[in-house]
Design a protein around this motif. Structure first.
Motif, mmCIF file in Angstrom:
data_model
loop_
_atom_site.group_PDB
_atom_site.id
_atom_site.type_symbol
_atom_site.label_atom_id
_atom_site.label_comp_id
_atom_site.label_asym_id
_atom_site.label_seq_id
_atom_site.Cartn_x
_atom_site.Cartn_y
_atom_site.Cartn_z
ATOM 1 N N PRO A 140 0.807 -1.229 0.000
ATOM 2 C CA PRO A 140 0.000 0.000 0.000
ATOM 3 C C PRO A 140 0.837 1.274 0.000
ATOM 4 O O PRO A 140 0.413 2.293 -0.547
ATOM 5 N N GLU A 141 2.021 1.227 0.604
ATOM 6 C CA GLU A 141 2.854 2.419 0.649
ATOM 7 C C GLU A 141 3.373 2.807 -0.737
ATOM 8 O O GLU A 141 3.790 3.950 -0.950
ATOM 9 N N ALA A 142 3.344 1.853 -1.660
ATOM 10 C CA ALA A 142 3.813 2.143 -3.021
ATOM 11 C C ALA A 142 2.657 2.498 -3.956
ATOM 12 O O ALA A 142 2.897 2.805 -5.123
ATOM 13 N N MET A 143 1.436 2.497 -3.436
ATOM 14 C CA MET A 143 0.283 2.791 -4.284
ATOM 15 C C MET A 143 0.207 4.276 -4.620
ATOM 16 O O MET A 143 0.430 5.135 -3.761
ATOM 17 N N ASP A 144 -0.122 4.549 -5.871
ATOM 18 C CA ASP A 144 -0.309 5.926 -6.308
ATOM 19 C C ASP A 144 -1.540 6.510 -5.628
ATOM 20 O O ASP A 144 -2.544 5.822 -5.440
ATOM 21 N N TRP A 145 -1.466 7.773 -5.242
ATOM 22 C CA TRP A 145 -2.568 8.593 -4.715
ATOM 23 C C TRP A 145 -2.858 8.332 -3.236
ATOM 24 O O TRP A 145 -3.094 9.271 -2.474
ATOM 25 N N LEU A 146 -2.850 7.094 -2.786
ATOM 26 C CA LEU A 146 -3.236 6.768 -1.407
ATOM 27 C C LEU A 146 -2.280 7.427 -0.421
ATOM 28 O O LEU A 146 -1.088 7.159 -0.406
ATOM 29 N N THR A 147 -2.839 8.334 0.422
ATOM 30 C CA THR A 147 -2.030 9.045 1.414
ATOM 31 C C THR A 147 -2.818 9.169 2.709
ATOM 32 O O THR A 147 -3.361 10.224 3.039
ATOM 33 N N PRO A 148 -2.920 8.086 3.483
ATOM 34 C CA PRO A 148 -3.742 8.123 4.696
ATOM 35 C C PRO A 148 -3.017 8.762 5.877
ATOM 36 O O PRO A 148 -1.805 8.982 5.847
ATOM 37 N N SER A 154 -2.474 1.786 5.734
ATOM 38 C CA SER A 154 -2.794 0.472 5.201
ATOM 39 C C SER A 154 -1.648 -0.503 5.447
ATOM 40 O O SER A 154 -0.470 -0.152 5.313
ATOM 41 N N LEU A 155 -2.013 -1.733 5.792
ATOM 42 C CA LEU A 155 -1.027 -2.750 6.145
ATOM 43 C C LEU A 155 -0.780 -3.737 5.014
ATOM 44 O O LEU A 155 0.337 -4.226 4.838
ATOM 45 N N ARG A 156 -1.846 -4.056 4.269
ATOM 46 C CA ARG A 156 -1.739 -4.993 3.158
ATOM 47 C C ARG A 156 -2.603 -4.504 2.005
ATOM 48 O O ARG A 156 -3.531 -3.710 2.207
ATOM 49 N N GLY A 157 -2.321 -4.988 0.809
ATOM 50 C CA GLY A 157 -3.123 -4.591 -0.339
ATOM 51 C C GLY A 157 -3.200 -5.689 -1.387
ATOM 52 O O GLY A 157 -2.289 -6.507 -1.531
ATOM 53 N N ASP A 315 -9.080 10.421 6.760
ATOM 54 C CA ASP A 315 -8.110 9.693 7.575
ATOM 55 C C ASP A 315 -7.527 8.476 6.859
ATOM 56 O O ASP A 315 -6.336 8.191 6.967
ATOM 57 N N GLN A 316 -8.370 7.747 6.124
ATOM 58 C CA GLN A 316 -7.950 6.436 5.621
ATOM 59 C C GLN A 316 -7.536 6.422 4.150
ATOM 60 O O GLN A 316 -6.879 5.477 3.707
ATOM 61 N N LEU A 317 -7.935 7.457 3.389
ATOM 62 C CA LEU A 317 -7.625 7.452 1.964
ATOM 63 C C LEU A 317 -6.618 8.527 1.578
ATOM 64 O O LEU A 317 -5.569 8.229 1.021
ATOM 65 N N HIS A 318 -6.939 9.773 1.863
ATOM 66 C CA HIS A 318 -6.042 10.870 1.463
ATOM 67 C C HIS A 318 -6.309 12.062 2.370
ATOM 68 O O HIS A 318 -7.400 12.625 2.368
ATOM 69 N N THR A 319 -5.304 12.442 3.140
ATOM 70 C CA THR A 319 -5.485 13.520 4.118
ATOM 71 C C THR A 319 -5.852 14.840 3.443
ATOM 72 O O THR A 319 -6.526 15.678 4.036
ATOM 73 N N ASN A 320 -5.443 15.030 2.181
ATOM 74 C CA ASN A 320 -5.739 16.291 1.500
ATOM 75 C C ASN A 320 -7.177 16.368 1.006
ATOM 76 O O ASN A 320 -7.594 17.392 0.464
#
Length: 477
Positions: A140-148, A154-157, A315-320
């Protein structure tokens, strides 16, 4: 009023009713589709329109043969969409594709509970392997756009390349245009009752008091469908009563115009669909998550539900997303039967058909349901013979044992607390679980010796719902 007779009247203009109308018109029937142009209460307008099958899998769904049949229904429905997209483009004259997202990311984050979120995530992965469905494990840390938020990272994807999404508003518009271009008749009105003469449906009564005649009637009016059969009490008492799964969604325009290219969602959680983000056009995203059982459909969003949805998204998808512009708030009412399974087929009277009770899957299943119902109206044998189990006039279908239902209800109630970030002393959760277990076990024991409603209805039990369930169970005891 003297009205011209129609071959078929379809009541309801959500995705299911509109798809059935279009398919019948394609097959040569003269069809009148009735429903308010603004589609009040409809689930389709508020839907994320994820064409998901595996992303919706839960441990509860896999617990019974009926749940497995529903999964197979979703799996088959997914294959209809490329051809359906092409057919609607040709018949509507609008070549714009319905698809807005390609593939789905399912993320397991730290916001939910171990029992529900982790359990359903693992169920999704097991089912993907069982069906030999292509998927990828992703970081999940390498996913584009996702910035929780770091606290809900996220722990797994998983990436599911075969699960896409469409624009529900565009779908309904194209269904309208294709239907009319085929010669179908749209009536901006409301049906108050189905008309019956002896053992045959003869038409419908409108809110104006007028009666419109037809050879056959298809009721696909979502959560309000069964209210149209109240003048048929002997039939109605043998059909599972329905409640509304009221949900809130929003369309938001991101500050920087960036959106994900795929659906991003969690597993289903705490009586609801998972938190999900679906890209739409021009920097706009669809955000959804909520499902609240209500005896009667709701037309407007509760502020608390909207607040919860937006807080989860930020909180969970994108802080912006806190800086995004809110374009619209949408409310839909999913039709939820008393046993949790669809109501599709003959409604116990000649020439009267039901196509409802699809819960969260109606839009996804709509092309398949259109084929199935059209075959029934034609008097043919449907190729989807597994749907006979979901005929509306039926005894309650069991989705799980009573013990499993009680355990699931407790797990989801506890998960709700964690989602709201309750802060309780360590010894309270097990005490609360024991108390809830005893409470729900006693509740279902009082309802009926063997029939048990799904966990969602157990948790949302009211006096009105208890009366409706008792009447229905008595008809089959």
């Amino acid at each position: 009023m003297s009205a011209r007779r129609q071959d078929v009247i379809v009541v309801g203009n959500g995705a299911v009713g509109a798809s059935i109308s279009f398919e019948l018109q394609r097959r040569g029937f003269a069809v009148t589709r009735i429903g308010r142009r603004t589609r009040p209460y409809a689930a389709s307008l508020a839907a994320g329109a994820m064409l998901g099958c595996f992303g919706e899998v839960t441990e509860s769904l896999l617990a019974s043969d009926h749940g497995r049949a529903k999964l197979d229904m979703d799996h088959r429905a997914r294959t209809f969409w490329p051809e359906w997209d092409q057919q609607l483009s040709e018949d509507s004259g609008d070549e714009t594709s319905l698809f807005t997202a390609h593939g789905t990311f399912v993320i397991l984050n730290s916001a939910g509970s171990r029992a529900v979120d982790s359990g359903n995530f693992h169920a999704i992965e097991r089912t993907l392997r069982e069906y030999d469905e292509p998927y990828e494990t992703v970081d999940p840390e390498a996913m584009d756009w996702l910035t929780p938020n770091d606290l809900t990272r996220s722990l797994r994807g998983l990436f599911l390349p075969g699960e896409h999404a469409v624009d529900s508003h565009r779908l309904l518009t194209k269904l309208d245009e294709a239907f009319v271009r085929r010669g179908g008749r749209l009536l901006d009105d409301e049906v108050t009752a189905v008309q019956v003469d002896g053992d045959r449906a003869t038409g419908v009564q409108l809110a104006s008091g007028d009666v419109l005649a037809a050879d056959q009637v298809v009721v696909a009016a979502g959560a309000r469908s069964l209210t149209l059969l109240e003048n048929l009490p002997e039939v109605l008492r043998r059909i599972p009563p329905m409640v509304s799964g009221y949900g809130v969604s929003v369309l938001a325009e991101t500050e920087d115009g960036r959106v994900p290219s795929s659906v991003v969602r969690t597993p289903n959680r705490a009586f609801a669909c998972g938190l999900h983000c679906v890209p739409r056009a021009d920097g706009v995203v669809y955000l959804g998550a909520t499902n609240i059982i209500s005896v009667r459909p709701r037309q407007h969003a509760a502020i608390g539900d909207l607040q919860f949805l937006l807080g989860c998204a930020v909180d969970q998808l994108h802080t912006n997303l806190s800086e995004a512009s809110l374009r619209s708030v949408q409310v839909g009412n999913r039709p939820v039967p008393a046993d949790g399974f669809p109501l599709v087929g003959s409604a116990g009277v000649q020439g009267l058909w039901l196509a409802t009770g699809t819960y969260r899957d109606g839009l996804h299943q709509s092309p398949l349901l259109a084929q199935h119902v059209a075959a029934l109206v034609e008097g043919k044998v449907s190729e989807f013979d597994f749907l006979t189990a979901f005929g509306p006039v039926r005894s309650p279908l069991a989705g799980a044992t009573r013990e499993q239902v009680v355990a699931t209800t407790v797990e989801h109630m506890m998960a709700t607390g964690w989602e709201y970030r309750w802060n309780v002393i360590p010894e309270w959760p097990p005490r609360i679980e024991r108390h809830l277990g005893r409470h729900y076990a006693a509740m279902v024991d009082e309802l009926h010796p063997t029939f048990t409603p799904p966990a969602e209805l157990v948790a949302a039990m009211t006096d009105d719902l208890r009366v409706a369930l008792t009447r229905y169970y008595a008809a089959w005891s």
